[in-house]
Write an enzyme that holds these catalytic residues in place. Structure first.
Site, PDB file in Angstrom:
ATOM      1  N   LYS A  84      22.943  24.107 -47.819  1.00  0.00           N
ATOM      2  CA  LYS A  84      23.059  24.176 -46.349  1.00  0.00           C
ATOM      3  C   LYS A  84      24.415  23.641 -45.886  1.00  0.00           C
ATOM      4  O   LYS A  84      25.094  24.268 -45.076  1.00  0.00           O
ATOM      5  CB  LYS A  84      21.911  23.381 -45.725  1.00  0.00           C
ATOM      6  CG  LYS A  84      21.869  23.411 -44.206  1.00  0.00           C
ATOM      7  CD  LYS A  84      20.460  23.191 -43.689  1.00  0.00           C
ATOM      8  CE  LYS A  84      20.052  21.727 -43.674  1.00  0.00           C
ATOM      9  NZ  LYS A  84      20.802  20.895 -42.710  1.00  0.00           N
ATOM     10  N   SER A 124      28.537   8.746 -42.639  1.00  0.00           N
ATOM     11  CA  SER A 124      28.023  10.045 -42.184  1.00  0.00           C
ATOM     12  C   SER A 124      29.072  11.112 -42.439  1.00  0.00           C
ATOM     13  O   SER A 124      30.181  11.056 -41.900  1.00  0.00           O
ATOM     14  CB  SER A 124      27.697   9.982 -40.691  1.00  0.00           C
ATOM     15  OG  SER A 124      27.614  11.289 -40.166  1.00  0.00           O
ATOM     16  N   ASP A 180      18.717  12.933 -47.368  1.00  0.00           N
ATOM     17  CA  ASP A 180      17.790  14.002 -46.962  1.00  0.00           C
ATOM     18  C   ASP A 180      16.599  14.121 -47.913  1.00  0.00           C
ATOM     19  O   ASP A 180      15.606  14.779 -47.594  1.00  0.00           O
ATOM     20  CB  ASP A 180      18.518  15.352 -46.916  1.00  0.00           C
ATOM     21  CG  ASP A 180      19.548  15.399 -45.797  1.00  0.00           C
ATOM     22  OD1 ASP A 180      19.447  14.607 -44.848  1.00  0.00           O
ATOM     23  OD2 ASP A 180      20.469  16.238 -45.878  1.00  0.00           O
ATOM     24  N   LYS A 194      17.260  11.349 -37.923  1.00  0.00           N
ATOM     25  CA  LYS A 194      17.315  12.703 -38.492  1.00  0.00           C
ATOM     26  C   LYS A 194      16.461  13.639 -37.624  1.00  0.00           C
ATOM     27  O   LYS A 194      16.132  13.286 -36.499  1.00  0.00           O
ATOM     28  CB  LYS A 194      16.848  12.669 -39.950  1.00  0.00           C
ATOM     29  CG  LYS A 194      17.797  11.876 -40.861  1.00  0.00           C
ATOM     30  CD  LYS A 194      19.165  12.538 -40.940  1.00  0.00           C
ATOM     31  CE  LYS A 194      20.137  11.744 -41.782  1.00  0.00           C
ATOM     32  NZ  LYS A 194      21.502  12.313 -41.746  1.00  0.00           N
TER      33      LYS A 194
HETATM   34  C1  S3P Z   1      25.161  16.765 -43.614  1.00  0.00           C
HETATM   35  C2  S3P Z   1      25.276  15.401 -43.644  1.00  0.00           C
HETATM   36  C3  S3P Z   1      24.117  14.485 -43.580  1.00  0.00           C
HETATM   37  C4  S3P Z   1      22.806  15.191 -43.861  1.00  0.00           C
HETATM   38  C5  S3P Z   1      22.701  16.503 -43.167  1.00  0.00           C
HETATM   39  C6  S3P Z   1      23.837  17.434 -43.559  1.00  0.00           C
HETATM   40  C7  S3P Z   1      26.388  17.572 -43.672  1.00  0.00           C
HETATM   41  O1  S3P Z   1      24.079  13.914 -42.294  1.00  0.00           O
HETATM   42  O2  S3P Z   1      21.717  14.356 -43.508  1.00  0.00           O
HETATM   43  O3  S3P Z   1      21.474  17.146 -43.493  1.00  0.00           O
HETATM   44  O4  S3P Z   1      26.294  18.784 -43.976  1.00  0.00           O
HETATM   45  O5  S3P Z   1      27.469  17.023 -43.424  1.00  0.00           O
HETATM   46  P1  S3P Z   1      24.955  12.599 -41.960  1.00  0.00           P
HETATM   47  O6  S3P Z   1      26.266  12.824 -42.536  1.00  0.00           O
HETATM   48  O7  S3P Z   1      25.019  12.468 -40.483  1.00  0.00           O
HETATM   49  O8  S3P Z   1      24.202  11.480 -42.611  1.00  0.00           O
END
Ligand code: S3P
Length: 426
Positions: free
Chosen positions: A19, A164, A312, A339
């Site tokens: 994703k 993050s 996740d 989340k």
């Molecule tokens: C993601 C980063 C994560 C993750 C999300 C996808 C990304 O969030 O939980 O499902 O693609 O950068 P955070 O970076 O805010 O923790």
């Protein structure tokens, strides 16, 4: 859908595309010159939201299932959307696109579903404002809807209070539109797909320890990218193969980037039979086939620097802990509260309903595993990862498990139940 206990799980499967990488492929393709071609794209609702946002800004994108072609228009080629951009349920779309929108000469606005409207956007409003961007929470509550753009940006160094990748990527993407070097330091390294992929598109981007930096104003050029399988989707089957009796599963072509693959280490720490086969690099990302067999699991501690590499996967790790003997302590994971649902609360609620001894804490949960689980009606709170994690718990639970909503799986894994049915032996 009603799920009952299985005799075994057997088979060879693939999971849909990653994703995080799928979102980035569309976004970076849109702001590059020439054509970007993605194979193995995740055809789920979240990534479709990203496609739709860029189409609304004049980018020609064609999609046939997992094959996507993006006709990029360069860093300054986006046009003002006629309507508010709809990010759906996708936090990644919201936060990453905000970094790009901050650098545009037009003003735009975006909004998403009820969950998105509760998720914290102050974490991107703060650094983007420091860069000189015009960005505001329209309801003044630190959440979407947001209004963004229309101001020149200046390069900054940002010390992020949270680990993050969405915040880091947002600032780095805004940095494309600033003169000079923009950098972000995180408390713990988060997933690095932006750094790896943007470099492939031609950006001058580096990471050293906890800091990632980017030079503004590059010429980005379209790429061909083979998106590997998503370890967050593979995680359901990793846990299923470990906790179900007489099971043997091979999950092929999974992204094992170390900033994502924390679940492999935790499965090993818990005594899981898990091995990586055929390790290779595809489009700059590490990829492997993952083999798991039924295992005698014991509890462990899940904390510290590994948390962002499995954030996740914590709902399904909690299911694994419920099936392991002894105590598992999950801590340093307060991010779970912000989340798609408050996952400390939603994991606790559903594991308790299945008979597990679990105590929520401020930054995680404590699980005394090994008690038999029984079926329930899962309250998903429309959170895709809750629905899929509890579908896995249902495979070893006495009685029947049903769901208040199954469609939410299509956010990240539209074919989840089909794949699950392929490997079940009743
Ligand atoms: C993601 C980063 C994560 C993750 C999300 C996808 C990304 O969030 O939980 O499902 O693609 O950068 P955070 O970076 O805010 O923790």
């Amino acid at each position: 859908m009603a799920i009952t206990k299985v005799k075994s799980l057997k088979g060879e499967i693939t999971v849909p595309g990653d994703k995080s990488i799928s979102h980035r492929g569309v976004m970076f393709g849109a702001i590059s010159e020439g054509t970007t071609e993605l194979t193995g794209f995740l055809d789920g609702a979240d990534c479709r939201s990203t496609i739709d946002c860029f189409k609304a800004m004049g980018i020609d994108i064609s999609q046939e299932a997992d094959h996507v072609i993006i006709h990029g228009k360069g860093l300054h080629g986006l046009s003002a959307p006629k309507e508010m951009l709809d990010v759906g349920n996708s936090g990644t779309t919201t936060r990453l696109i905000s970094g790009i929108l901050a650098g545009q000469s037009f003003i735009s606005s975006l909004n998403g579903d009820a969950s998105i409207q509760k998720r914290p956007m102050g974490r991107i409003i703060t650094p983007l404002t420091q860069m000189g961007a015009h960005i505001r929470s329209i309801k003044d509550n630190g959440c979407a809807p947001l209004e963004i753009g229309g101001a020149p940006l200046k390069a900054i160094h940002y010390d992020s209070p949270v680990a993050s990748a969405q915040v880091k990527s947002c600032v780095l993407l805004a940095g494309l539109y600033a003169d000079g070097v923009t950098s972000v330091t995180e408390p713990v390294v988060s997933r690095n797909h932006t750094e790896l992929m943007l470099s492939g598109f031609g950006a001058d981007i580096k990471s050293e320890g906890l800091t990632a930096s980017i030079v503004g104003g590059p010429k980005l050029v379209g790429q061909k990218i083979a998106v590997p399988g998503d370890i967050s989707s593979a995680a359901y089957f990793i846990v299923a193969g470990l906790i179900c009796p007489n099971s043997d599963l091979l999950i092929k072509n999974v992204n094992t980037n170390p900033t994502r693959a924390g679940i492999i280490k935790i499965a090993q720490d818990m005594g899981g039979n898990i091995e990586l086969l055929n390790e290779r690099i595809v489009s700059g990302e590490p990829v492997a086939d993952i083999h798991v067999t039924t295992s005698d699991l014991h509890g462990c501690e899940v904390s510290g620097e590994i948390i962002p590499a499995l954030i996740d996967e914590i709902p399904v790790i909690a299911v694994m802990a419920a099936c392991a003997s002894g105590t598992t302590v999950i801590k340093d994971a307060a991010e779970l509260k912000v989340k798609e649902s408050d996952r400390i609360a939603t994991v606790t609620e559903n594991l308790k309903a299945m008979g597990c001894d679990i105590t929520p804490t401020e930054d995680g949960m404590i699980i005394n595993g090994g008690k038999p689980l029984h079926g329930t009606t899962v309250n998903t709170h429309l959170d895709h990862r809750i629905a899929m994690s509890f579908a896995i718990a249902a495979l070893i639970a006495e009685g029947e498990t049903t769901f208040d909503n199954e469609e939410c799986c299509s956010i990240s894994y539209p074919t989840f139940f089909e794949t699950l049915n392929q490997i079940i032996n009743k």
